[in-house]
Design an enzyme around this catalytic site. Structure first.
Site, PDB file in Angstrom:
ATOM      1  N   THR A  34       0.928  -1.085   0.075  1.00 38.99           N
ATOM      2  CA  THR A  34      -0.210  -0.054  -0.088  1.00 38.99           C
ATOM      3  C   THR A  34       0.875   1.487   0.177  1.00 38.99           C
ATOM      4  N   GLY A  73       2.402  -3.136   8.081  1.00 40.42           N
ATOM      5  CA  GLY A  73       2.917  -3.313   9.648  1.00 40.42           C
ATOM      6  C   GLY A  73       4.041  -3.555   9.945  1.00 40.42           C
ATOM      7  N   GLU A 316      -6.435  -5.793   3.960  1.00 34.34           N
ATOM      8  CA  GLU A 316      -6.308  -7.208   3.187  1.00 34.34           C
ATOM      9  C   GLU A 316      -7.396  -7.161   1.991  1.00 34.34           C
TER      10      GLU A 316
HETATM   11  C1  LIG Z   1      -5.607 -16.940  13.010  1.00 33.89           C
HETATM   12  C2  LIG Z   1      -6.206 -15.632  13.076  1.00 33.89           C
HETATM   13  C3  LIG Z   1      -5.548 -14.601  12.448  1.00 33.89           C
HETATM   14  C4  LIG Z   1      -6.258 -13.204  12.624  1.00 33.89           C
HETATM   15  C5  LIG Z   1      -5.531 -12.086  11.688  1.00 33.89           C
HETATM   16  C6  LIG Z   1      -5.430 -12.393  10.337  1.00 33.89           C
HETATM   17  C7  LIG Z   1      -4.740 -11.525   9.624  1.00 33.89           C
HETATM   18  C8  LIG Z   1      -4.189 -10.352  10.261  1.00 33.89           C
HETATM   19  C9  LIG Z   1      -2.964 -10.248   9.342  1.00 33.89           C
HETATM   20  C10 LIG Z   1      -2.739  -9.069   8.666  1.00 33.89           C
HETATM   21  C11 LIG Z   1      -3.380  -7.810   8.818  1.00 33.89           C
HETATM   22  C12 LIG Z   1      -2.601  -6.673   8.748  1.00 33.89           C
HETATM   23  C13 LIG Z   1      -1.835  -6.487   7.816  1.00 33.89           C
HETATM   24  C14 LIG Z   1      -2.730  -5.957   6.556  1.00 33.89           C
HETATM   25  C15 LIG Z   1      -2.063  -6.082   5.462  1.00 33.89           C
HETATM   26  C16 LIG Z   1      -2.546  -5.850   4.241  1.00 33.89           C
HETATM   27  O1  LIG Z   1      -3.529  -4.944   4.040  1.00 33.89           O
HETATM   28  S1  LIG Z   1      -1.707  -6.103   2.631  1.00 33.89           S
HETATM   29  C17 LIG Z   1      -2.482  -5.193   1.633  1.00 33.89           C
HETATM   30  C18 LIG Z   1      -3.762  -5.347   1.123  1.00 33.89           C
HETATM   31  N1  LIG Z   1      -4.255  -4.851   0.010  1.00 33.89           N
HETATM   32  C19 LIG Z   1      -5.282  -5.225  -0.778  1.00 33.89           C
HETATM   33  O2  LIG Z   1      -5.717  -6.510  -0.351  1.00 33.89           O
HETATM   34  C20 LIG Z   1      -5.535  -4.721  -2.192  1.00 33.89           C
HETATM   35  C21 LIG Z   1      -6.849  -5.021  -2.635  1.00 33.89           C
HETATM   36  N2  LIG Z   1      -6.868  -4.700  -4.097  1.00 33.89           N
HETATM   37  C22 LIG Z   1      -6.788  -5.958  -4.839  1.00 33.89           C
HETATM   38  O3  LIG Z   1      -6.592  -6.874  -4.607  1.00 33.89           O
HETATM   39  C23 LIG Z   1      -7.045  -5.669  -6.424  1.00 33.89           C
HETATM   40  O4  LIG Z   1      -6.753  -4.120  -6.864  1.00 33.89           O
HETATM   41  C24 LIG Z   1      -8.396  -5.733  -6.973  1.00 33.89           C
HETATM   42  C25 LIG Z   1      -8.474  -7.260  -6.900  1.00 33.89           C
HETATM   43  C26 LIG Z   1      -9.524  -4.981  -6.137  1.00 33.89           C
HETATM   44  C27 LIG Z   1      -8.688  -5.368  -8.246  1.00 33.89           C
HETATM   45  O5  LIG Z   1      -7.451  -5.721  -9.018  1.00 33.89           O
HETATM   46  P1  LIG Z   1      -7.409  -5.277 -10.691  1.00 33.89           P
HETATM   47  O6  LIG Z   1      -6.454  -6.270 -11.135  1.00 33.89           O
HETATM   48  O7  LIG Z   1      -7.143  -3.603 -10.372  1.00 33.89           O
HETATM   49  O8  LIG Z   1      -8.734  -5.287 -11.291  1.00 33.89           O
HETATM   50  P2  LIG Z   1      -9.474  -6.518 -11.898  1.00 33.89           P
HETATM   51  O9  LIG Z   1     -10.802  -6.304 -10.901  1.00 33.89           O
HETATM   52  O10 LIG Z   1      -9.865  -6.370 -13.294  1.00 33.89           O
HETATM   53  O11 LIG Z   1      -8.837  -8.030 -11.529  1.00 33.89           O
HETATM   54  C28 LIG Z   1      -8.216  -8.310 -12.721  1.00 33.89           C
HETATM   55  C29 LIG Z   1      -8.439 -10.092 -12.248  1.00 33.89           C
HETATM   56  O12 LIG Z   1      -7.564 -10.458 -11.369  1.00 33.89           O
HETATM   57  C30 LIG Z   1      -8.382 -11.205 -10.673  1.00 33.89           C
HETATM   58  N3  LIG Z   1      -7.989 -11.190  -9.376  1.00 33.89           N
HETATM   59  C31 LIG Z   1      -7.810 -10.057  -8.354  1.00 33.89           C
HETATM   60  N4  LIG Z   1      -7.242 -10.356  -7.263  1.00 33.89           N
HETATM   61  C32 LIG Z   1      -7.214 -11.664  -7.441  1.00 33.89           C
HETATM   62  C33 LIG Z   1      -6.561 -12.804  -6.323  1.00 33.89           C
HETATM   63  N5  LIG Z   1      -6.181 -12.213  -5.226  1.00 33.89           N
HETATM   64  N6  LIG Z   1      -6.556 -13.878  -6.585  1.00 33.89           N
HETATM   65  C34 LIG Z   1      -7.005 -14.336  -7.999  1.00 33.89           C
HETATM   66  N7  LIG Z   1      -7.316 -13.372  -8.996  1.00 33.89           N
HETATM   67  C35 LIG Z   1      -7.367 -12.203  -8.536  1.00 33.89           C
HETATM   68  C36 LIG Z   1     -10.032 -10.793 -10.876  1.00 33.89           C
HETATM   69  O13 LIG Z   1     -10.825 -11.522 -10.375  1.00 33.89           O
HETATM   70  C37 LIG Z   1     -10.008 -10.550 -12.355  1.00 33.89           C
HETATM   71  O14 LIG Z   1     -10.199 -11.618 -12.939  1.00 33.89           O
HETATM   72  P3  LIG Z   1     -11.046 -11.528 -14.575  1.00 33.89           P
HETATM   73  O15 LIG Z   1     -10.564 -10.511 -15.114  1.00 33.89           O
HETATM   74  O16 LIG Z   1     -12.209 -11.044 -13.845  1.00 33.89           O
HETATM   75  O17 LIG Z   1     -10.740 -13.031 -14.706  1.00 33.89           O
HETATM   76  C1  LIG Z   2      -4.334  -1.681  10.416  1.00 35.66           C
HETATM   77  C2  LIG Z   2      -3.895  -1.733   8.987  1.00 35.66           C
HETATM   78  C3  LIG Z   2      -2.803  -2.336   8.706  1.00 35.66           C
HETATM   79  C4  LIG Z   2      -2.305  -2.344   7.364  1.00 35.66           C
HETATM   80  N1  LIG Z   2      -1.344  -3.213   7.138  1.00 35.66           N
HETATM   81  C5  LIG Z   2      -0.850  -3.277   5.836  1.00 35.66           C
HETATM   82  C6  LIG Z   2       0.346  -4.080   5.629  1.00 35.66           C
HETATM   83  O1  LIG Z   2       1.085  -4.637   6.226  1.00 35.66           O
HETATM   84  N2  LIG Z   2       0.642  -3.968   4.120  1.00 35.66           N
HETATM   85  C7  LIG Z   2      -0.104  -3.137   3.180  1.00 35.66           C
HETATM   86  O2  LIG Z   2       0.678  -3.084   2.197  1.00 35.66           O
HETATM   87  N3  LIG Z   2      -1.095  -2.648   3.560  1.00 35.66           N
HETATM   88  C8  LIG Z   2      -1.499  -2.518   4.887  1.00 35.66           C
HETATM   89  N4  LIG Z   2      -2.714  -1.617   5.183  1.00 35.66           N
HETATM   90  C9  LIG Z   2      -3.278  -0.993   4.125  1.00 35.66           C
HETATM   91  C10 LIG Z   2      -4.562  -1.536   3.554  1.00 35.66           C
HETATM   92  O3  LIG Z   2      -4.291  -2.602   2.712  1.00 35.66           O
HETATM   93  C11 LIG Z   2      -5.447  -0.500   2.868  1.00 35.66           C
HETATM   94  O4  LIG Z   2      -5.952   0.323   3.563  1.00 35.66           O
HETATM   95  C12 LIG Z   2      -6.709  -1.450   2.290  1.00 35.66           C
HETATM   96  O5  LIG Z   2      -6.380  -2.021   0.877  1.00 35.66           O
HETATM   97  C13 LIG Z   2      -7.618  -0.198   1.764  1.00 35.66           C
HETATM   98  O6  LIG Z   2      -7.059   0.484   0.752  1.00 35.66           O
HETATM   99  P1  LIG Z   2      -7.114   2.053   0.707  1.00 35.66           P
HETATM  100  O7  LIG Z   2      -6.891   2.493   2.035  1.00 35.66           O
HETATM  101  O8  LIG Z   2      -6.527   2.819  -0.352  1.00 35.66           O
HETATM  102  O9  LIG Z   2      -8.606   2.444   0.605  1.00 35.66           O
HETATM  103  P2  LIG Z   2      -9.665   2.984  -0.444  1.00 35.66           P
HETATM  104  O10 LIG Z   2      -9.634   1.938  -1.651  1.00 35.66           O
HETATM  105  O11 LIG Z   2      -9.147   4.322  -0.757  1.00 35.66           O
HETATM  106  O12 LIG Z   2     -11.291   2.907   0.230  1.00 35.66           O
HETATM  107  C14 LIG Z   2     -11.729   4.160   0.462  1.00 35.66           C
HETATM  108  C15 LIG Z   2     -13.247   3.861  -0.076  1.00 35.66           C
HETATM  109  O13 LIG Z   2     -13.121   3.913  -1.581  1.00 35.66           O
HETATM  110  C16 LIG Z   2     -14.027   2.710  -1.864  1.00 35.66           C
HETATM  111  N5  LIG Z   2     -13.586   2.191  -3.101  1.00 35.66           N
HETATM  112  C17 LIG Z   2     -12.332   2.084  -3.495  1.00 35.66           C
HETATM  113  N6  LIG Z   2     -12.372   1.261  -4.708  1.00 35.66           N
HETATM  114  C18 LIG Z   2     -13.569   1.197  -5.156  1.00 35.66           C
HETATM  115  C19 LIG Z   2     -14.150   0.410  -6.134  1.00 35.66           C
HETATM  116  N7  LIG Z   2     -13.492   0.006  -7.135  1.00 35.66           N
HETATM  117  N8  LIG Z   2     -15.608   0.453  -6.322  1.00 35.66           N
HETATM  118  C20 LIG Z   2     -16.475   0.941  -5.287  1.00 35.66           C
HETATM  119  N9  LIG Z   2     -15.805   1.688  -4.073  1.00 35.66           N
HETATM  120  C21 LIG Z   2     -14.430   1.667  -4.036  1.00 35.66           C
HETATM  121  C22 LIG Z   2     -14.035   1.673  -0.668  1.00 35.66           C
HETATM  122  O14 LIG Z   2     -15.167   0.747  -0.820  1.00 35.66           O
HETATM  123  C23 LIG Z   2     -13.936   2.560   0.660  1.00 35.66           C
HETATM  124  O15 LIG Z   2     -15.163   2.696   1.080  1.00 35.66           O
HETATM  125  C24 LIG Z   2      -3.204  -1.833   6.418  1.00 35.66           C
HETATM  126  C25 LIG Z   2      -4.168  -1.062   6.843  1.00 35.66           C
HETATM  127  C26 LIG Z   2      -4.509  -1.205   8.134  1.00 35.66           C
HETATM  128  C27 LIG Z   2      -5.766  -0.069   8.341  1.00 35.66           C
END
Ligand SMILES: CCCCC/C=C\C/C=C\C/C=C\C=C\C(=O)SCCNC(=O)CCNC(=O)[C@H](O)C(C)(C)COP(=O)(O)OP(=O)(O)OC[C@H]1O[C@@H](n2cnc3c(N)ncnc32)[C@H](O)[C@@H]1OP(=O)(O)O
Ligand SMILES: Cc1cc2nc3c(=O)[nH]c(=O)nc-3n(C[C@H](O)[C@H](O)[C@H](O)COP(=O)(O)OP(=O)(O)OC[C@H]3O[C@@H](n4cnc5c(N)ncnc54)[C@H](O)[C@@H]3O)c2cc1C
Length: 556
Positions: A34, A73, A316
């Site tokens: 991110t 994190g 996530e």
């Molecule tokens: C035991 C107890 C444990 C408890 C605690 C557990 C966990 C806590 C630990 C960690 C949390 C703390 C840290 C957090 C870390 C983070 O947040 S890391 C960052 C996380 N960020 C995201 O998740 C980003 C989300 N965004 C996306 O994944 C993509 O941008 C999105 C999928 C929204 C859009 O992708 P994009 O390519 O831009 O567009 P499309 O919608 O066109 O997708 C293209 C095609 O790709 C397929 N696809 C997308 N993602 C996946 C995937 N993960 N796997 C497989 N395929 C995927 C999608 O379906 C499209 O396919 P088609 O074209 O439709 O065939």
């Molecule tokens: C506690 C915490 C720990 C984290 N740890 C990590 C980490 O370890 N590593 C890491 O890489 N990231 C980490 N993150 C970041 C996290 O993965 C992002 O905050 C998360 O993926 C959401 O993305 P964003 O913040 O850009 O939200 P945004 O996407 O900007 O969301 C804002 C609003 O926009 C809307 N929106 C966005 N896109 C669309 C769409 N296509 N259609 C409709 N609505 C839409 C959402 O629904 C939401 O209401 C962490 C975040 C937190 C809060």
């Protein structure tokens, strides 16, 4: 996330190089994806990795303020390394997001390396002990071999070999989403334990003059708040087991280059992560409020539990975005079904004809039969998915492109994905109990939980079932009453059902949820240990309150 990424995206040589260092805690890493400007839209990430064939190095750079890595994190002060997701450029061409291992700090004095600006992003709503950080890269060079090359490669001369699926890079996120389903089950189980134990201890109000104050757990309204959530915690326990099994099976297939179920896994894990974290997030607040004033004290454990859990709806994959991902796949499945293709297990119902005849008034159907009610969940999900899919088709017929039609129908798509997830959860809960080897007494108690989960699930979404003529209004009313009738039966075993989670007091971190129920004495002890009580007269008196009072007393 650092280690699972290395385990899934490294070549065997890279595994041998990096993983022993991680397992022995000789390095500590984070997952830096991110950025300030992008978290959801991964293809919009701006961090760059340009390959230099002259030195066989990648040059990582944060070209803009919005490209600074933000949130990862333990990035701020702890991590020595990071997996950095960056846009890969080689031989003048961009190949999209790829993972790179980047050392951030010296292993001698922990100081940031040259070209690395890193720090903590500042206080947050929760996760206080976690130094979520920022990372700004200034043309920082890393060896070619630090690009994780299991699925895609850059050869020494800069030639790029693309992966069998570009989305394999997203694999760690799918894994963590599956973990978050488990995390939701645990968090809701903790909150239920605290609220139900406290509700068995707390006595309040005088129902009839002269009678002893009843336990608040005896009030039907308190039971109606807590027992469906208790049942949900059990439901999520079974669904996370099923989800992990599916994840493991599909991941084994991926490791054998069989990518046929990767989309189904992405859709299911996205929907369940969003559904379970949303429900749990709301449920934590219901449990807190059911404990009255003491629920608002830090001593209850709820403030930290909520503040640490609530970002599960955001990280996530933000929940709405993930529901849309799930729905996008469901729409595709409807199309496949209409063209005669066979659908995979978790979505095969979309090719069945689940249309039902409107039940009319008294239906004579057995509304307490769980298998029958699960068929109604299936019907609701199928109706909502087909309705949303038809919306998309109508958008395209009206001249929109697919993206526009999906966006225009997105409110309905989210509802459809929620209904799909809810059906999967209810079905899995009921089916899991059938497979459970348990005494008839235990089966009976668990059947009560599954029943209240299924009944209350319909009661809380009765509009969906009535609007589509799946249930008549009177049938919906009957099911709502069936849920209420179960509450006194569940009351008998409620405390045992939370004791069964076996949270140690040290883990639960809640005076209200203590196993021994000795709440009041320990609340008083807890309060006395509050920092404010170190002195009878707080130092602030001498600076502020004293002078104020004395100044005003002189006016009397
Ligand atoms: C035991 C107890 C444990 C408890 C605690 C557990 C966990 C806590 C630990 C960690 C949390 C703390 C840290 C957090 C870390 C983070 O947040 S890391 C960052 C996380 N960020 C995201 O998740 C980003 C989300 N965004 C996306 O994944 C993509 O941008 C999105 C999928 C929204 C859009 O992708 P994009 O390519 O831009 O567009 P499309 O919608 O066109 O997708 C293209 C095609 O790709 C397929 N696809 C997308 N993602 C996946 C995937 N993960 N796997 C497989 N395929 C995927 C999608 O379906 C499209 O396919 P088609 O074209 O439709 O065939
Ligand atoms: C506690 C915490 C720990 C984290 N740890 C990590 C980490 O370890 N590593 C890491 O890489 N990231 C980490 N993150 C970041 C996290 O993965 C992002 O905050 C998360 O993926 C959401 O993305 P964003 O913040 O850009 O939200 P945004 O996407 O900007 O969301 C804002 C609003 O926009 C809307 N929106 C966005 N896109 C669309 C769409 N296509 N259609 C409709 N609505 C839409 C959402 O629904 C939401 O209401 C962490 C975040 C937190 C809060």
């Amino acid at each position: 996330m650092f280690i699972p990424t290395l385990e899934r995206q490294c070549t065997s040589e890279q595994r041998e190089k990096f993983l022993p260092l991680c397992y022995d805690y000789r390095i500590i890493g984070t997952y830096a994806q991110t950025e300030l400007g992008h978290g959801t839209f991964l293809r919009g990430l701006e961090t760059t990795a340009h390959y230099d064939p002259n030195t066989q190095e990648f040059i990582l750079n944060s070209p803009t303020i919005s490209s600074i890595k933000w949130w990862p994190g333990a990035l701020g002060k702890t991590s020595t390394h990071a997996v950095v997701l960056a846009q890969l450029y080689t031989l003048g061409k961009c190949h999209g997001i790829h993972p790179f291992v980047v050392q951030l700090r010296s292993l001698d004095d922990h100081k940031p390396l040259r070209g690395i600006t890193v720090g903590d992003i500042g206080p947050k709503m929760g996760f206080g002990p976690n130094d979520n950080g920022y990372l700004k890269l200034h043309k920082h060079r890393i060896p070619r071999t630090n690009m994780l090359m299991k699925y895609s490669q850059v050869s020494p001369d800069g030639t790029y070999t693309k992966p069998p699926r570009s989305t394999l890079t997203y694999g760690t996120m799918t894994f963590v989403r599956v973990l978050i389903v488990h995390g939701s089950a645990i968090a809701l189980a903790k909150a239920s334990t605290i609220a139900i134990r406290y509700s068995a201890v707390r006595r309040q109000s005088e129902l009839r003059p002269g009678e002893p104050e009843p336990q608040i757990l005896s009030y039907p309204t308190q039971q109606h708040k807590l027992f469906p959530l208790l049942a949900t915690a059990y439901a999520f326990h079974f669904v996370q087991l099923a989800m992990m099994k599916i994840y493991t099976d599909v991941n084994d297939q991926i490791n054998n280059s069989n990518f046929s179920r990767i989309q189904e896994l992405h859709a299911l894990s996205s929907g369940l992560k969003a559904f379970t974290s949303w429900v749990t997030n709301a449920g934590l607040e219901v449990c807190r409020m059911s404990c009255g004033g003491h629920g608002y004290s830090q001593a209850s454990g709820f403030p930290r539990l909520y503040a640490d859990f609530t970002p599960s709806c955001t990280y996530e994959g933000e929940n709405t975005v993930l529901m849309l991902q799930s729905a996008r796949y469901l729409v595709k499945c409807v199309r496949d079904a209409r063209s005669g293709k066979t659908l995979p297990g978790t979505v095969s119902y979309l090719s069945e004809d689940v249309s039902a005849v409107h039940s009319g008034g008294s239906s004579g159907r057995d509304l307490s039969n769980l298998d029958f009610l699960i068929s109604l969940y299936k019907q609701r999900a199928s109706n909502q998915v087909h309705f949303a899919s038809d919306k998309v088709d109508r958008g395209i017929s009206a001249g929109m492109d697919l993206v526009g039609a999906l966006n225009s129908a997105s409110v309905h798509l989210v509802s459809a994905a929620k209904a799909h997830s809810h059906y999967f959860i209810a079905k899995t809960f009921v089916e899991s109990l059938k497979l459970l080897k348990a005494s008839s007494e235990l089966q009976n108690v668990l059947h009560q939980l599954a029943s209240v989960y299924v009944f209350e699930g319909i009661a809380q979404s009765s509009g969906d079932f009535i609007e589509d003529y799946i249930l008549s209004g009177s049938e919906a009313k009957t099911i709502r009453q069936l849920a209420v009738d179960l509450l006194p039966l569940i009351r008998v075993n409620a405390v045992s059902l939370v004791d069964a989670f076996s949270f140690r007091d040290e883990v639960l971190q809640s005076v209200l949820g203590r196993y021994d129920g000795n709440v009041y004495e320990n609340l008083f002890k807890w309060a006395q240990n509050s920092p404010l009580n170190k002195t009878d007269v707080h130092p602030s008196y001498h600076k502020y309150l004293g002078p104020l009072l004395k100044r005003n007393q002189s006016k009397l």
